[in-house]
Design an enzyme around this catalytic site. Structure first.
Site, PDB file in Angstrom:
ATOM      1  CG  HIS A  88      -4.711   9.860   2.740  1.00  0.00           C
ATOM      2  ND1 HIS A  88      -5.568  10.204   3.558  1.00  0.00           N
ATOM      3  CD2 HIS A  88      -4.083   8.939   3.005  1.00  0.00           C
ATOM      4  CE1 HIS A  88      -5.552   9.224   4.961  1.00  0.00           C
ATOM      5  NE2 HIS A  88      -4.430   8.165   4.734  1.00  0.00           N
ATOM      6  CD  GLU A 127      -5.774   2.579   0.070  1.00  0.00           C
ATOM      7  OE1 GLU A 127      -4.210   2.327  -0.784  1.00  0.00           O
ATOM      8  OE2 GLU A 127      -5.302   2.950   0.935  1.00  0.00           O
ATOM      9  CE  LYS A 172      -3.280   2.767   7.698  1.00  0.00           C
ATOM     10  NZ  LYS A 172      -4.682   2.798   6.698  1.00  0.00           N
ATOM     11  CD  GLU A 228      -8.555  12.214   4.549  1.00  0.00           C
ATOM     12  OE1 GLU A 228      -7.708  13.475   3.492  1.00  0.00           O
ATOM     13  OE2 GLU A 228      -8.026  11.551   4.198  1.00  0.00           O
ATOM     14  CE1 TYR A 240       3.103   7.147  12.742  1.00  0.00           C
ATOM     15  CE2 TYR A 240       1.296   7.180  14.113  1.00  0.00           C
ATOM     16  CZ  TYR A 240       2.140   7.726  13.083  1.00  0.00           C
ATOM     17  OH  TYR A 240       2.560   9.512  13.942  1.00  0.00           O
ATOM     18  CD  GLN A 259      -3.670   4.292  10.174  1.00  0.00           C
ATOM     19  OE1 GLN A 259      -4.247   4.427  10.883  1.00  0.00           O
ATOM     20  NE2 GLN A 259      -2.398   5.210  10.387  1.00  0.00           N
ATOM     21  CB  THR A 294      -6.151   7.130   1.692  1.00  0.00           C
ATOM     22  OG1 THR A 294      -6.198   5.980   1.929  1.00  0.00           O
ATOM     23  CG2 THR A 294      -7.833   8.110   1.593  1.00  0.00           C
ATOM     24  CD  GLU A 353      -6.762   4.657   4.888  1.00  0.00           C
ATOM     25  OE1 GLU A 353      -5.943   5.681   5.585  1.00  0.00           O
ATOM     26  OE2 GLU A 353      -5.826   3.484   3.599  1.00  0.00           O
ATOM     27  CB  THR A 365      -7.504  -4.789   2.166  1.00  0.00           C
ATOM     28  OG1 THR A 365      -6.786  -4.341   3.540  1.00  0.00           O
ATOM     29  CG2 THR A 365      -7.377  -4.169   0.638  1.00  0.00           C
ATOM     30  CG  ASP A 393      -5.894   0.441   4.011  1.00  0.00           C
ATOM     31  OD1 ASP A 393      -5.493  -0.930   4.815  1.00  0.00           O
ATOM     32  OD2 ASP A 393      -4.582   1.168   3.780  1.00  0.00           O
ATOM     33  CE1 TYR A 452       0.057   8.638   4.309  1.00  0.00           C
ATOM     34  CE2 TYR A 452       2.230   9.153   3.996  1.00  0.00           C
ATOM     35  CZ  TYR A 452       1.045   9.663   4.552  1.00  0.00           C
ATOM     36  OH  TYR A 452       1.066   9.893   5.764  1.00  0.00           O
ATOM     37  NE  ARG A 470       3.627  12.071  10.734  1.00  0.00           N
ATOM     38  CZ  ARG A 470       2.374  11.091  10.831  1.00  0.00           C
ATOM     39  NH1 ARG A 470       2.574   9.931  11.082  1.00  0.00           N
ATOM     40  NH2 ARG A 470       2.755  11.460   9.065  1.00  0.00           N
ATOM     41  NE  ARG A 482      -7.938   5.899   9.891  1.00  0.00           N
ATOM     42  CZ  ARG A 482      -7.691   5.587   8.578  1.00  0.00           C
ATOM     43  NH1 ARG A 482      -6.328   5.412   8.584  1.00  0.00           N
ATOM     44  NH2 ARG A 482      -7.448   6.858   7.010  1.00  0.00           N
ATOM     45  CG  ASP A 495      -1.927   0.712   0.715  1.00  0.00           C
ATOM     46  OD1 ASP A 495      -2.302   1.435  -0.244  1.00  0.00           O
ATOM     47  OD2 ASP A 495      -2.671   1.260   2.339  1.00  0.00           O
TER      48      ASP A 495
HETATM   49  O1  LIG Z   1       0.800   7.814   9.956  1.00  0.00           O
HETATM   50  C1  LIG Z   1       0.577   8.256   8.441  1.00  0.00           C
HETATM   51  O2  LIG Z   1       0.740   9.279   8.043  1.00  0.00           O
HETATM   52  C2  LIG Z   1      -0.318   7.222   7.835  1.00  0.00           C
HETATM   53  C3  LIG Z   1      -0.158   6.418   7.386  1.00  0.00           C
HETATM   54  C4  LIG Z   1      -1.535   5.559   7.109  1.00  0.00           C
HETATM   55  O3  LIG Z   1      -2.472   6.035   7.025  1.00  0.00           O
HETATM   56  C5  LIG Z   1      -1.292   4.380   6.189  1.00  0.00           C
HETATM   57  C6  LIG Z   1      -1.659   4.245   4.859  1.00  0.00           C
HETATM   58  O4  LIG Z   1      -2.502   3.442   4.178  1.00  0.00           O
HETATM   59  C7  LIG Z   1      -1.793   5.255   3.730  1.00  0.00           C
HETATM   60  C8  LIG Z   1      -2.925   5.753   2.456  1.00  0.00           C
HETATM   61  O5  LIG Z   1      -3.547   4.800   2.622  1.00  0.00           O
HETATM   62  O6  LIG Z   1      -2.538   6.690   2.191  1.00  0.00           O
HETATM   63 CA    CA Z   2      -4.094   2.425   3.010  1.00  0.00          CA
END
Ligand SMILES: O=C(O)/C=C/C(=O)CC(=O)CC(=O)O
Ligand code: CA
Ligand code: MG
Length: 439
Positions: free
Chosen positions: A143, A210, A262, A383, A253, A249, A369, A208, A266, A242, A138, A152, A246, A136
């Site tokens: 997004h 995609e 995740k 979002e 992560y 995550q 996404t 998500e 899927t 996906d 990004y 962050r 959250r 996957d």
């Molecule tokens: O940590 C992040 O900024 C976010 C990561 C994701 O959500 C991973 C992902 O599945 C990527 C995406 O779908 O754009």
């Molecule tokens: Ca994704």
């Protein structure tokens, strides 16, 4: 990415004697997507969607109506997965597309072909291929910026983003076709101000939006795919959801990226919209904003920049149980163009293989996404609701921050270009079950 030729199969005046194809929003004769289907009591086999019906490729291969590459391609599609057909590359797909387009448009052959057609509503759709590996990316820059600012706040878009198509290795075993129910997963979450983590069902179940990219012929281990040759390795596209937890995550992560947040499921749409069907809808990759770095040479190809992006519109609909019980349609919660991808599919392929990593026929890549820059084009609830702080309201007055039991989520996509018949991807849908995974 090299663009397949525009030929007679794209002729906007071509129609089918199978009447439901003409004017069909997704599967007119100009589309002819590939999938695996079964009817009750019979084994899964390859098929081609035409309007509300399916051409049975096992029966077509047995009919002696095809010759040469087209016949070899139909034979490769006669079994329960399309990996052998994907492995054949464009030559097999193009020959099969031309032959089937000819047979479905020629009224003189109706009596021979019609017995090979199955009504879609009587068929179950399966995964089109055995997926060896799933990666996957990004590449949706809006997004990445939006979600980065929620995870962050001080550092939304990391400094590597505009140099590298960022990705992570996902989980192939839990990919399922559209229609598979979603069981709320369990896992660890920890609120920022909590002393210790908790274990239990996710409180922040999200989707998500995609695109999925189907790999055709692979590359040998140790032999990168140059960006100019990436097109020869792409068989087609699908929709991909996906599903994401959250709260898990946010806690899990760092530093290795998404894991159990995740990989519990899927969902993909079952039809492979082939590279050939997509040829008329290829557009220029939007110019990078002033000041953005030019990628390193292995990621740059002028032809790819000229027509490596996709002119298609993605859409997400949400229907609660209350809405379904009242006979209401899904409520649109997002709509935007795929041109919001910062990197092209060819750049994803060139980067994935630049270290010698081998892709194999039937591998699946997710784009990441795809969100637009505007609030009506976001590709996840995280979002849309700013991580749950700004609920949305459904037409019934129900509020949503994240997904709830009974919610049904549907992704769709439509390709449009002047002078061509529009095509669609079909649906990628999932119903959230009330119960979760056993604790
Ligand atoms: O940590 C992040 O900024 C976010 C990561 C994701 O959500 C991973 C992902 O599945 C990527 C995406 O779908 O754009
Ligand atoms: Ca994704
Ligand atoms: Mg794997």
């Amino acid at each position: 990415m090299t663009r397949p030729a525009i030929d007679e199969t794209h002729d906007p005046l071509r129609t089918s004697w199978s009447e439901s194809a003409n004017g069909h929003g997704c599967f007119p004769i100009q589309n002819l997507p590939l999938g695996i289907f079964s009817v009750a009591g019979d084994t899964p086999r390859g098929g081609i969607a035409i309007g509300d019906r399916i051409v049975d490729l096992k029966a077509l291969a047995a009919s002696q109506l095809l010759q040469g590459d087209a016949q070899r391609a139909a034979q490769a599609a006669a079994g329960p997965c399309l990996n052998a057909l994907l492995e054949m590359g464009a030559q097999g797909r193009v020959a099969l597309r031309k032959a089937v387009s000819g047979l479905l448009s020629n009224p003189d052959q109706r009596s021979e072909i019609e017995p090979l057609l199955i009504t879609q509503s009587a068929a179950a759709m399966h995964l089109p291929a055995k997926i060896g590996d799933y990666t996957d990316f990004y590449v949706g820059i809006h997004h990445a910026t939006n979600i980065g600012s929620l995870f962050r706040p001080d550092n939304p878009l990391l400094p590597n983003y505009k140099h590298i198509p960022i990705g992570y290795h996902g989980r192939a075993s839990s990919i399922r076709p559209s229609g598979t129910a979603i069981r709320r997963p369990n896992g660890q979450r920890k609120a920022p101000d909590a002393d210790a983590p908790l274990f239990g069902p996710t409180q922040k179940l999200d989707y998500e939006l995609e695109l999925g990219v189907w790999v055709g012929p692979g590359n040998a281990l140790g032999q990168p795919i140059p960006i100019g040759e990436a097109g020869a390795h792409i068989a087609g596209l699908c929709l991909l959801n996906d599903w994401s937890a959250r709260d898990f995550q946010a806690w899990e992560y760092q530093p290795l990226g998404p894991f159990l947040a995740k990989n519990f499921l899927t969902t993909i749409s079952p039809w492979i919209i082939t590279a050939e069907a997509l040829a008329p809808f290829r557009i220029a990759q939007p110019a990078r904003p002033d000041g953005d770095p030019r990628p390193l040479p292995y990621l740059w190809d002028d032809a790819d920049q000229a027509h490596g992006a996709l002119g298609l519109t993605l859409e997400v609909g949400l229907r609660s149980k209350v809405m379904a019980d009242a006979g209401m349609d899904a409520h649109r919660i997002g709509r935007g163009p795929a041109s919001n991808m910062y990197w092209t599919v060819a750049q994803m392929v060139a980067h994935h293989t630049c270290n010698g990593c081998n892709l194999q026929a039937g591998d699946l890549l997710g784009t990441g996404t795809i969100s637009a820059s505007t609030s009506d084009g976001l590709g996840s609830l995280m979002e849309i609701t700013r991580n749950g702080s700004a609920p949305i309201e459904l037409p019934t007055g129900e509020k949503r921050t994240f997904l709830e039991g009974g919610d049904e989520l549907t992704l769709t996509a439509t390709c449009e270009a002047d002078g061509f018949v529009s095509i669609g991807f079909g649906e990628c849908t999932g119903l959230i079950q009330n119960g979760g995974i056993a604790l």
